[in-house]
Scaffold this motif. Structure first.
Motif, PDB file in Angstrom:
ATOM      1  N   LYS A   1       0.725  -1.221   0.113  1.00 38.64           N
ATOM      2  CA  LYS A   1       0.424   0.157  -0.317  1.00 38.64           C
ATOM      3  C   LYS A   1       0.306   1.511   0.014  1.00 38.64           C
ATOM      4  O   LYS A   1       0.200   2.253  -0.382  1.00 38.64           O
ATOM      5  N   GLU A   2       1.815   1.032   0.582  1.00 35.21           N
ATOM      6  CA  GLU A   2       3.297   2.071   1.097  1.00 35.21           C
ATOM      7  C   GLU A   2       3.441   2.595  -0.284  1.00 35.21           C
ATOM      8  O   GLU A   2       3.562   3.777  -1.199  1.00 35.21           O
ATOM      9  N   LEU A   3       3.636   1.170  -0.715  1.00 39.64           N
ATOM     10  CA  LEU A   3       4.504   1.435  -2.276  1.00 39.64           C
ATOM     11  C   LEU A   3       3.403   2.266  -3.248  1.00 39.64           C
ATOM     12  O   LEU A   3       3.560   3.209  -4.726  1.00 39.64           O
ATOM     13  N   ILE A   4       2.527   1.719  -3.023  1.00 44.84           N
ATOM     14  CA  ILE A   4       1.328   1.647  -4.318  1.00 44.84           C
ATOM     15  C   ILE A   4       1.244   3.879  -4.361  1.00 44.84           C
ATOM     16  O   ILE A   4       1.656   4.701  -5.556  1.00 44.84           O
ATOM     17  N   ARG A   5       1.431   4.539  -3.071  1.00 44.16           N
ATOM     18  CA  ARG A   5       1.284   5.362  -2.778  1.00 44.16           C
ATOM     19  C   ARG A   5       2.282   5.994  -3.409  1.00 44.16           C
ATOM     20  O   ARG A   5       2.162   7.606  -3.889  1.00 44.16           O
ATOM     21  N   LEU A   6       3.734   5.672  -2.875  1.00 46.93           N
ATOM     22  CA  LEU A   6       4.459   6.161  -3.237  1.00 46.93           C
ATOM     23  C   LEU A   6       4.861   6.222  -5.020  1.00 46.93           C
ATOM     24  O   LEU A   6       5.093   7.872  -5.507  1.00 46.93           O
ATOM     25  N   ILE A   7       4.158   5.098  -5.146  1.00 47.55           N
ATOM     26  CA  ILE A   7       4.441   5.500  -7.228  1.00 47.55           C
ATOM     27  C   ILE A   7       3.479   6.774  -7.207  1.00 47.55           C
ATOM     28  O   ILE A   7       3.622   7.373  -8.923  1.00 47.55           O
ATOM     29  N   LYS A   8       2.106   6.677  -7.177  1.00 47.47           N
ATOM     30  CA  LYS A   8       1.356   7.242  -7.325  1.00 47.47           C
ATOM     31  C   LYS A   8       2.129   9.314  -6.604  1.00 47.47           C
ATOM     32  O   LYS A   8       1.751   9.735  -7.914  1.00 47.47           O
ATOM     33  N   LYS A   9       2.573   9.571  -6.124  1.00 44.06           N
ATOM     34  CA  LYS A   9       3.164  10.258  -5.404  1.00 44.06           C
ATOM     35  C   LYS A   9       4.410  10.924  -6.403  1.00 44.06           C
ATOM     36  O   LYS A   9       4.772  12.245  -6.628  1.00 44.06           O
ATOM     37  N   THR A  10       5.287  10.304  -7.362  1.00 48.58           N
ATOM     38  CA  THR A  10       6.207  10.286  -8.012  1.00 48.58           C
ATOM     39  C   THR A  10       5.394  10.656  -9.501  1.00 48.58           C
ATOM     40  O   THR A  10       6.372  11.254 -10.033  1.00 48.58           O
ATOM     41  N   TYR A  11       4.914   9.984 -10.028  1.00 48.55           N
ATOM     42  CA  TYR A  11       3.587  10.442 -11.579  1.00 48.55           C
ATOM     43  C   TYR A  11       3.475  11.700 -11.672  1.00 48.55           C
ATOM     44  O   TYR A  11       2.649  12.048 -10.311  1.00 48.55           O
ATOM     45  N   PRO A  12       3.908  12.966 -12.065  1.00 46.39           N
ATOM     46  CA  PRO A  12       2.886  13.855 -11.956  1.00 46.39           C
ATOM     47  C   PRO A  12       1.034  13.554 -12.446  1.00 46.39           C
ATOM     48  O   PRO A  12       0.847  13.007 -13.609  1.00 46.39           O
ATOM     49  N   GLU A  13       0.361  14.291 -12.645  1.00 44.46           N
ATOM     50  CA  GLU A  13      -0.866  14.268 -12.337  1.00 44.46           C
ATOM     51  C   GLU A  13      -1.610  14.068 -14.079  1.00 44.46           C
ATOM     52  O   GLU A  13      -1.687  13.269 -14.364  1.00 44.46           O
ATOM     53  N   GLU A  14      -0.422  15.162 -15.199  1.00 43.73           N
ATOM     54  CA  GLU A  14      -0.779  14.515 -16.194  1.00 43.73           C
ATOM     55  C   GLU A  14       0.159  13.494 -17.335  1.00 43.73           C
ATOM     56  O   GLU A  14      -0.636  13.380 -18.287  1.00 43.73           O
ATOM     57  N   ASP A  15       0.288  12.664 -16.011  1.00 45.94           N
ATOM     58  CA  ASP A  15       1.129  11.189 -16.626  1.00 45.94           C
ATOM     59  C   ASP A  15       0.798   9.921 -16.596  1.00 45.94           C
ATOM     60  O   ASP A  15       0.427   8.890 -15.615  1.00 45.94           O
ATOM     61  N   SER A  16      -1.257   9.981 -16.206  1.00 45.05           N
ATOM     62  CA  SER A  16      -1.397   8.409 -15.599  1.00 45.05           C
ATOM     63  C   SER A  16      -1.844   7.977 -17.014  1.00 45.05           C
ATOM     64  O   SER A  16      -1.587   6.774 -15.961  1.00 45.05           O
ATOM     65  N   PHE A  17      -1.360   8.093 -17.697  1.00 46.55           N
ATOM     66  CA  PHE A  17      -1.484   7.022 -18.717  1.00 46.55           C
ATOM     67  C   PHE A  17       0.326   6.212 -18.519  1.00 46.55           C
ATOM     68  O   PHE A  17      -0.378   4.356 -17.929  1.00 46.55           O
ATOM     69  N   TYR A  18       1.270   6.741 -17.496  1.00 45.58           N
ATOM     70  CA  TYR A  18       1.992   5.665 -17.383  1.00 45.58           C
ATOM     71  C   TYR A  18       2.032   4.840 -16.545  1.00 45.58           C
ATOM     72  O   TYR A  18       2.241   3.666 -15.404  1.00 45.58           O
ATOM     73  N   MET A  19       1.747   6.163 -15.150  1.00 43.72           N
ATOM     74  CA  MET A  19       1.548   5.127 -13.564  1.00 43.72           C
ATOM     75  C   MET A  19       0.492   4.382 -13.603  1.00 43.72           C
ATOM     76  O   MET A  19       0.256   3.697 -12.639  1.00 43.72           O
TER      77      MET A  19
END
Length: 193
Positions: free
Chosen positions: A117-135
């Motif tokens: 769950k923490e790793l998923i939170r960090l992944i979401k935090k790393t990608y910019p909002e406009e980059d939802s495709f790759y996230m």
């Protein structure tokens, strides 16, 4: 017939991602691709021809080397590059998939025990909002859950590979899916530093 398959593949890819200079990368990573079909040999041939070129590998590894995430991992990066150059795809994917997590953790300066769950939170935090495709691809394909003995949604599942649940992941398609994500994540990290 083989050339026709490649033409068919390119046409299908263009239909999915019209007017996008990264159409093939998006096609390669999209759920639509993952349906096994008669074009699998053509896909592998096309990917190896396009992506195993020295200039493409140089670009991706340059991005990774300059992202700041591999400062203390130069030997690892060198070995990963050799695995791709020699087309040792089981090793390349197994090592590469672990580095996606390393990059996210390193960028976010996380320390301590890391739960999913923490790793998923960090992944979401790393990608910019406009980059939802790759996230979303990272979350859906790399972070997907699995259970032993049941069908696994993704051949690049971090859990599936690490825990022996996926045993047929070592091919060009899966290895280059991972490499494209590594290169893209390196660009994000470089731009945010």
């Amino acid at each position: 017939m083989f050339i026709l398959s490649i033409k068919h593949l390119k046409k299908k890819a263009m239909n999915i991602c019209e007017d996008d200079e990264l159409f093939f990368e998006k096609f390669l990573l999209s759920d639509d691709y993952f349906r096994e079909n008669d074009d699998i040999e053509a896909v592998t041939f096309y990917i190896e021809r396009k992506y195993s070129s020295k200039s493409f590998l140089n670009l991706i590894f340059y991005l990774m080397d300059n992202s700041g995430a591999f400062t203390n991992r130069k030997d690892l990066l060198r070995e990963l590059r050799q695995l791709y150059k020699k087309r040792y795809y089981y090793g390349a994917l197994t090592l590469g998939i672990t580095q996606l997590e390393h990059m996210v953790v390193s960028f976010n300066k996380f320390e301590g025990r890391l739960h999913q769950k923490e790793l998923i939170r960090l992944i979401k935090k790393t990608y910019p909002e406009e980059d939802s495709f790759y996230m979303n691809l990272h979350l859906e394909y790399v972070m997907c859950k699995f259970e032993h003995g049941k069908e696994i949604k993704s051949k690049i599942s971090r859990h599936g590979i690490a825990h022996g649940g996926v045993d047929d992941h070592g091919n060009a398609i899966n290895a280059y899916r991972c490499l494209i994500l590594l290169g893209h994540l390196s660009t994000i990290i470089s731009n945010k530093m």
